[in-house]
Scaffold this active site. Structure first.
Site, PDB file in Angstrom:
ATOM      1  N   GLU A 119      27.430  -4.824 -20.401  1.00 37.34           N
ATOM      2  CA  GLU A 119      25.807  -5.573 -20.324  1.00 37.34           C
ATOM      3  C   GLU A 119      25.159  -5.032 -21.455  1.00 37.34           C
ATOM      4  O   GLU A 119      24.059  -5.654 -21.950  1.00 37.34           O
ATOM      5  CB  GLU A 119      25.383  -4.874 -19.077  1.00 37.34           C
ATOM      6  CG  GLU A 119      26.012  -5.166 -17.749  1.00 37.34           C
ATOM      7  CD  GLU A 119      26.761  -6.740 -17.473  1.00 37.34           C
ATOM      8  OE1 GLU A 119      25.923  -7.902 -18.436  1.00 37.34           O
ATOM      9  OE2 GLU A 119      27.922  -6.833 -17.023  1.00 37.34           O
ATOM     10  N   ALA A 152      27.626  -6.994 -12.895  1.00 32.82           N
ATOM     11  CA  ALA A 152      26.376  -6.890 -13.329  1.00 32.82           C
ATOM     12  C   ALA A 152      25.792  -7.957 -14.402  1.00 32.82           C
ATOM     13  O   ALA A 152      26.668  -8.998 -14.497  1.00 32.82           O
ATOM     14  CB  ALA A 152      26.411  -5.583 -14.153  1.00 32.82           C
ATOM     15  N   MET A 153      24.526  -7.778 -14.576  1.00 32.62           N
ATOM     16  CA  MET A 153      24.036  -8.844 -15.337  1.00 32.62           C
ATOM     17  C   MET A 153      22.856  -8.519 -16.522  1.00 32.62           C
ATOM     18  O   MET A 153      22.029  -7.653 -16.222  1.00 32.62           O
ATOM     19  CB  MET A 153      23.092 -10.055 -14.407  1.00 32.62           C
ATOM     20  CG  MET A 153      22.380 -11.051 -15.172  1.00 32.62           C
ATOM     21  SD  MET A 153      23.845 -12.417 -15.964  1.00 32.62           S
ATOM     22  CE  MET A 153      22.721 -12.859 -17.290  1.00 32.62           C
ATOM     23  N   GLU A 158      21.821 -16.238 -14.110  1.00 32.71           N
ATOM     24  CA  GLU A 158      22.684 -16.945 -14.746  1.00 32.71           C
ATOM     25  C   GLU A 158      23.872 -17.360 -13.542  1.00 32.71           C
ATOM     26  O   GLU A 158      24.044 -16.639 -12.669  1.00 32.71           O
ATOM     27  CB  GLU A 158      23.767 -15.805 -15.601  1.00 32.71           C
ATOM     28  CG  GLU A 158      24.839 -16.695 -16.189  1.00 32.71           C
ATOM     29  CD  GLU A 158      25.308 -15.818 -17.290  1.00 32.71           C
ATOM     30  OE1 GLU A 158      25.463 -14.440 -17.164  1.00 32.71           O
ATOM     31  OE2 GLU A 158      26.534 -16.126 -17.776  1.00 32.71           O
TER      32      GLU A 158
HETATM   33  N1  TRP Z   1      26.937 -12.362 -17.530  1.00 32.33           N
HETATM   34  C1  TRP Z   1      27.505 -11.547 -16.450  1.00 32.33           C
HETATM   35  C2  TRP Z   1      28.304 -10.595 -17.015  1.00 32.33           C
HETATM   36  O1  TRP Z   1      29.344 -10.805 -17.843  1.00 32.33           O
HETATM   37  C3  TRP Z   1      28.242 -12.142 -15.369  1.00 32.33           C
HETATM   38  C4  TRP Z   1      27.335 -12.453 -14.264  1.00 32.33           C
HETATM   39  C5  TRP Z   1      26.568 -11.930 -13.541  1.00 32.33           C
HETATM   40  C6  TRP Z   1      27.393 -13.936 -13.329  1.00 32.33           C
HETATM   41  N2  TRP Z   1      26.160 -12.448 -12.289  1.00 32.33           N
HETATM   42  C7  TRP Z   1      26.544 -13.583 -12.168  1.00 32.33           C
HETATM   43  C8  TRP Z   1      27.811 -15.135 -13.702  1.00 32.33           C
HETATM   44  C9  TRP Z   1      26.285 -14.646 -11.232  1.00 32.33           C
HETATM   45  C10 TRP Z   1      27.681 -15.956 -12.602  1.00 32.33           C
HETATM   46  C11 TRP Z   1      26.938 -15.842 -11.393  1.00 32.33           C
HETATM   47  O2  TRP Z   1      28.152  -9.487 -17.220  1.00 32.33           O
HETATM   48 ZN    ZN Z   2      29.407 -10.505 -19.768  1.00 34.60          ZN
END
Ligand code: TRP
Ligand code: ZN
Length: 876
Positions: A307, A271-272, A128
């Protein structure tokens, strides 16, 4: 070789077109070699238009294309072209076909922490928003959903653990080379490319399991570097609490056989939520009471929840395009806020969130990077992972709940999850589902949903003015409310919004009155309330209770009214906020060099009441009432923002109240002492109050408090250690250096914790602070590739107002140079840092000139698209 090319053109919401191909299935074969990784990607492609051929555009960055075939036939050179950002196939078949590309990449030279990269010897991914294009050629847009099957082949010794999304199908030695092994993963749920993840490394596993409400047994695996295993219990417990909360509150269960989490040292954000394979910044996994503060434990629990909750709000229902980012982020923040509130204290969580919104989102909304929750154009999407998309987005959803009431709101939520499961949706879809679900009881909504939608498109923080008229004989109160939103970049004209105002009138005997919901949807609106108890004095108004809307307000309330609310409003937020208004007046006056002596005396009296035995007896509430407003909020109230003056004001007030209230503070300290060792979440309030009291007493010169603060650094609680450090940090005293040294010596072998030492060092006010900050960047334990370290040092500097805002511009210049250096390796981190300059136009003339110079140094450099976009906005 396709590499990152010229600045990207502006992307516009109005240009959205569906992708002309479906890609229902993707087979990836990832072969990890000594230096390079080779990815073979086989896509099942279905053209939308079965008659006319449409060119197929794929994205690719820093990839070497080795071969490309359609239905296993090599594609002739003239049938495709490699462009700056990818690959175009000119006339693909109009019938379903198989597209296979082979490409190579070098994860070791990838310092951006996007795509596939190396962290501490392991291979990991971050896709992402647009990182998948660094792994293989692909449309890399969130509305293209595919089922993924992933084969990973790598050296067994270097990469014993091979992970990807979904369920593990098999792990076997490679038939003709037993030094290598192969893992196959299958994710049955179609997903966009940004949710893809892959990890290969020498990791230790902590395994647990969770039985869902319907009786499915889910394997939970947490993967960390060797030696970190003892610090995983909190994250694992948080995960189980999250799974159970989503079942009991939303009726949503986990949907795969296993759930993997990996902790990674080098990570751009927190985190992702990759499907079935969440990847975390290691600072948000590794923690126990000795090595993390209470605040950090709560934050970890909430991010683990965040997450996890994305599995439904984000993964099962994803975003059609990146303009819909708040669809998943605003909603998931809302869900994680409710999770924390349910597990801990709902009112205190609300106060924390309100304070955070005011100091980050309101600041963003008032500056050059202001944008709506649903932006309509961007250059670099990474720049839009903002507090507006996340936290203001969550506030919009919370307002819907306030307007509809919790039951009808949940009807809407249920409809949303049912109706859009498996889809890539829009924020309009969301609001429609909430409104239709809520209306299924046939009752009227109570507001105009179309007008409510303006919140998504209009940037800026509305300001509400409240005035009242009181007829004491009849008990009639006339309230007049007016809303106005100041212009923001590109949006000079603003329309009235739907603003839920929760309010109450305190009765003459001090008892709280009934709470009312007023829906402010005109620019100016009058409300007459009859039947209040007759009295000479107008009732005290408790406004925007529970922070019912993300707005600022001015009700011209008298000092008497504010002190009355501060002493005992039954709404925790409104009570705290009354105190905040008083603190603001006190601090602004001190910052201006003209202390508000009469008001300080009244505050002293109010605090005496509060601290006395009959006063507030919840230590967490007390600590919250004693906490000063944030710097950003105060800066916004100054005609010329002056951060060093505000810092000085805070020091003076701590010293003043610390010495005036010494014996009461000491009594409170003694009263909570026995509770300090309770295990989190118990004992939080006791520790929080101890921290505040130490900082007041230490500022007032109390030696015992200073010595306790130093001693805490070697104690068993990180919360108290950090409170001690915070109490001593502003003071130029030998205990401060002792405490910092003790922290250094104790934690130097634990990088995640040692970042805190970097931050503390960089934010300690000293005459040679800037040289010390420069030296930190050369420190043997400083890791320039770890955004946590970079942010610790440079963020620490920003938290050192006298140094960062030095009138000679040295702090600004230093920061500009560092941002340029960071930008060379990591544009996402650099462009986020660049936003430290965003309030420069509110500074005094000398500082403005200094920032202007720093910005032109930045602007003259060879910047990434990300950082260029931010710098240009600030110069505009
Ligand atoms: N979707 C992730 C969250 O909200 C956000 C995120 C994690 C992200 N790593 C990233 C966004 C790198 C942009 C780039 O938890
Ligand atoms: Zn998020």
């Amino acid at each position: 070789m396709v590499s990152a090319a010229a600045p990207q053109p502006t992307v516009r919401l109005s240009d959205y077109r569906p992708y002309p191909f479906r890609i229902p299935a993707i087979d990836l074969n990832v072969v990890v070699g000594d230096a390079l990784v080779t990815v073979t990607a086989a896509f099942q492609v279905e053209p939308m238009d079965a008659v006319a051929s449409t060119a197929m555009e794929l994205r690719g960055v820093d990839l070497e294309l080795v071969s490309i075939t359609i239905d296993d036939q090599p594609l002739p050179q003239e049938a495709y072209s490699l462009t700056g950002g990818g690959l175009v196939i000119r006339n693909p078949p109009t019938q379903p076909f198989k597209l296979t590309t082979v490409s190579r990449l070098n994860p070791k030279t990838n310092t951006s922490l996007e795509g596939l990269y190396v962290s501490g010897g392991m291979l990991t991914t971050q896709c992402e928003a647009e990182g998948f294009r660094r792994i293989t050629f692909h449309p890399d847009r969130p509305d293209v959903l595919s089922r993924f099957r992933v084969r990973i082949e790598a050296d067994r010794q270097r990469y014993p653990v091979l992970l990807s999304n979904g369920n593990a199908i098999s792990v076997e030695p490679l038939a003709d080379d037993p030094s290598r092994h192969v893992a196959v993963w299958e994710d049955p749920f179609p997903k966009p490319s940004y949710l893809f993840a892959l990890v290969a490394g020498d990791l230790r596993e902590i395994r647990d399991h969770y039985v869902t409400a319907s009786g499915r047994d889910i394997t939970l695996r947490l993967h960390v570097e060797a030696g970190d295993e003892p610090y995983t219990a909190h994250a694992m417990a948080s995960l189980k609490r999250s799974m159970s909360w989503d079942e009991s509150v939303y009726g949503l269960e986990y949907d795969l056989d296993e759930f993997n989490t990996v902790a990674v040292r080098h990570f751009n954000m927190g985190a992702m939520e990759n499907k079935g394979l969440n990847i975390f910044n290691s600072k948000l996994v590794l923690a126990d009471a000795e090595s993390a503060t209470d605040g950090e434990l709560e934050r970890i629990e909430s991010v683990v929840g965040h997450e996890y909750f994305h599995n439904w709000s984000g993964n099962r229902i994803t975003c059609r395009d990146w303009f819909q980012l708040s669809l998943k982020e605003g909603l998931t923040v809302f869900r994680d806020q409710c999770f924390t509130a349910d597990l801990h204290s709902e009112p205190l969580k609300r106060i924390e969130d309100a304070a955070m919104l005011r100091n980050t989102q309101f600041r963003e909304d008032a500056g050059p990077t202001a944008h709506p929750v649903k932006p309509d154009a961007y250059q670099a999407i990474d720049n839009f992972y903002t507090t507006t998309i996340y936290e203001k987005g969550a506030e919009l959803i919370r307002m819907l709940r306030t307007l509809l009431g919790p039951e009808r709101f949940m009807q809407g939520m249920r409809l949303y999850f049912k109706r859009h499961d498996g889809e890539a949706a829009t924020t309009e879809d969301f609001v429609t589902a909430i409104v239709e679900g809520a209306s299924s009881d046939g009752q009227s909504l109570g507001f105009d949903p179309d007008q409510f939608r303006r919140w998504y498109h209009q940037a800026g923080t509305p300001r509400v003015t409240v005035s009242s008229q009181w007829n004491g004989e009849d008990g009639r109160l006339t309230l007049t409310l007016e809303q106005i939103t100041a212009p923001t970049p590109g949006q000079p004209e603003k329309l009235p919004l739907v603003i839920p105002v929760l309010w109450a009138a305190i009765r003459p005997d001090g008892r709280p009155g009934k709470e009312h919901l007023l829906v402010l949807d005109q620019q100016r609106q009058t409300l007459v309330v009859e039947g209040l108890p007759p009295a000479v004095q107008p009732p005290v108004l408790s406004l925007f209770r529970n922070f019912s809307a993300p707005v600022t307000w001015d009700a011209a309330q008298s000092t008497d009214d504010l002190f009355a609310l501060f002493a005992g409003d039954d709404d925790a937020f409104a009570r705290w906020d009354a105190g905040q208004q008083l603190w603001k007046q006190l601090m602004l006056a001190r910052a201006a060099g003209t202390p508000a002596l009469a008001l300080e005396a009244r505050m002293l009296e109010a605090l005496r009441q509060l601290l006395s035995q009959q006063g507030e007896n919840d230590p967490a509430v007390l600590a919250t009432l004693l906490a000063f407003p944030g710097q950003a909020e105060l800066e916004a109230l100054q005609t010329e923002a002056d951060p060093p003056a505000l810092e000085r004001a805070a020091c003076e007030l701590r010293e003043h109240f610390g010495s005036q209230l010494a014996s009461l503070l000491q009594a409170r300290l003694d009263a909570v002492a026995s509770g300090l060792e309770q295990v989190w979440p118990a004992g939080q309030g006791e520790r929080q109050l101890t921290g505040v009291i130490w900082s007041w007493l230490a500022a007032a010169g109390d030696t015992t408090a200073r010595l306790s603060s130093v001693a805490a650094v070697n104690g068993a609680s990180m919360t108290l250690a950090r409170s001690g450090l915070r109490a001593l940090q502003p003071l130029d005293c030998p205990e401060r250096d002792q405490a910092l040294k003790a922290f250094h010596d104790r934690w130097q072998e634990r990088p995640v914790i040692f970042d805190t030492w970097f931050a503390l060092e960089a934010s300690t006010p000293r005459t040679d602070a800037l040289e010390r900050v420069a030296a930190l960047l050369e420190h043997p334990k400083y890791d320039p590739m770890a955004p946590n370290s970079v942010r610790a040092v440079l963020g620490g500097l920003v938290g050192n107002p006298r140094v960062f805002h030095a009138l000679d511009g040295s702090g600004y210049r230093f920061m500009a140079e560092q941002i340029i250096a960071v930008d060379q390796r990591n544009p996402i981190t650099a462009s986020r840092l660049a936003k430290v300059f965003s309030r420069w136009r509110t500074y005094g003339i000398e500082r403005q000139a200094a920032v202007k110079q720093a910005l032109s140094v930045l602007s003259d450099a060879d910047l990434s698209t990300n950082t260029r976009e931010v710098v240009s906005l600030m110069q505009a």
